[in-house]
Design an enzyme around this catalytic site. Structure first.
Site: not given
Length: 305
Positions: A166, A220
């Site tokens: 990310t 996440g």
């Protein structure tokens, strides 16, 4: 008077040695893009968006081109923009065939009364606003990672083949206005429709001019459960430095949930926090005439800007 400050990250996780140098190069270039943009526009959101957009074009990161694949072999993109003056936010989830999901997230913030768009709605929104589409964002590494995942029934957080990361950029301008931008392809082998932390304000990122700005990365689903970005800002509000708050919250998440993550943070006093419980996290920022960057714990590099 403070100078503008921008910090970027290129993802946290089990990053293999083969990806170390490309990631270090990438976060440095992202910082350069950010400051070049700021010099032109004097807009901190333009600058942080430019940093993220650069990383969305670099296959060594898990955002835009280079994104990982769902279990069905598709790419579903998430992104979040938050600005700290009026606490406005824009986010997208499940976006497809768009190189720069961060640009669509900004449009959601600026052109709609909503915060988060998904599914067919976000695709139609992007098309309506003439966001360029891409016929393919797939990479060889992403396909190899998915095959490895299926063959070994690997936990996404343990993946090494094709590890991307990310991406995020946070910034504060000369007037103390703060923003946070984060973009991701998610995790290899995720279920269709899975939503992680990235597009959720307070988890994947947040900004509040009265406190600070954060962008997170890592496992996440755990970041989402622990509401990491908001917890970091709350710790700063209670008196911790940006570094102390980032380290404390990430360690507490590891102790409580057993998953790793990373975060970049800027407090309203312009102090910086860079922390990760993951094996590695790529990061960079500029101070005076030097770019400081790293990926391994307790190891920092410098480069003349």
């Amino acid at each position: 008077m403070f100078l503008p400050l921008i910090v970027v990250h290129g993802g946290a996780g089990n990053i293999p040695d083969s990806r170390v140098q490309p990631k270090l190069d990438g976060v440095q270039r992202a910082v350069r893009c950010a400051y070049e943009t700021y010099e032109k526009t004097k807009n901190i959101l333009d600058a942080t968006q430019a940093a993220v957009e650069y990383m969305e074009t670099d296959e060594n990161f898990n955002a835009g081109y280079g994104s990982v694949l769902t279990l069905e072999g598709e790419i579903e993109l998430d992104a979040l923009v938050v600005e700290g003056k009026d606490l406005k936010a824009g986010a997208v989830t499940g976006l497809r065939n768009v190189l720069h999901p961060i640009a669509v997230a900004r449009l959601v913030m600026e052109k709609t009364p909503h915060v988060l768009l998904s599914g067919d709605g976000v695709q139609e929104f992007a098309l309506k606003h003439n966001i360029p589409t891409e016929s393919s964002l797939y990479t060889k590494d992403a396909w190899q990672a998915l095959e490895h995942f299926k063959k070994n029934k690997a936990e996404p957080s343990k993946m090494e083949i094709g590890s991307g990361g990310t991406v995020g950029a946070i910034g504060i301008d000369v007037d103390g206005h703060m923003v946070s931008c984060t973009s991701t392809g998610g995790i290899t082998g995720k279920m269709k429709g899975r939503v992680g932390d990235t597009p959720i304000p307070g988890s994947g990122g947040y900004a509040d001019d009265n406190i600070g700005t954060v962008s997170t990365t890592g496992y996440g689903d755990a970041i989402l459960r622990y509401n990491v970005a908001q917890r970091i800002l709350h710790a700063i509000e209670l008196g911790a430095t940006a570094q102390e708050a980032s380290e404390k919250v990430l360690q507490n998440m590891l102790d409580r949930i057993g998953k790793t993550a990373g975060a970049i943070t800027i407090a309203k006093d312009h102090s910086i926090g860079i922390a990760f419980t993951s094996q590695r996290m790529a990061w960079a920022y500029k101070k005076e005439n030097k770019i400081y960057y790293g990926i391994d714990k307790d190891k920092q590099f410098e480069e003349i800007f």
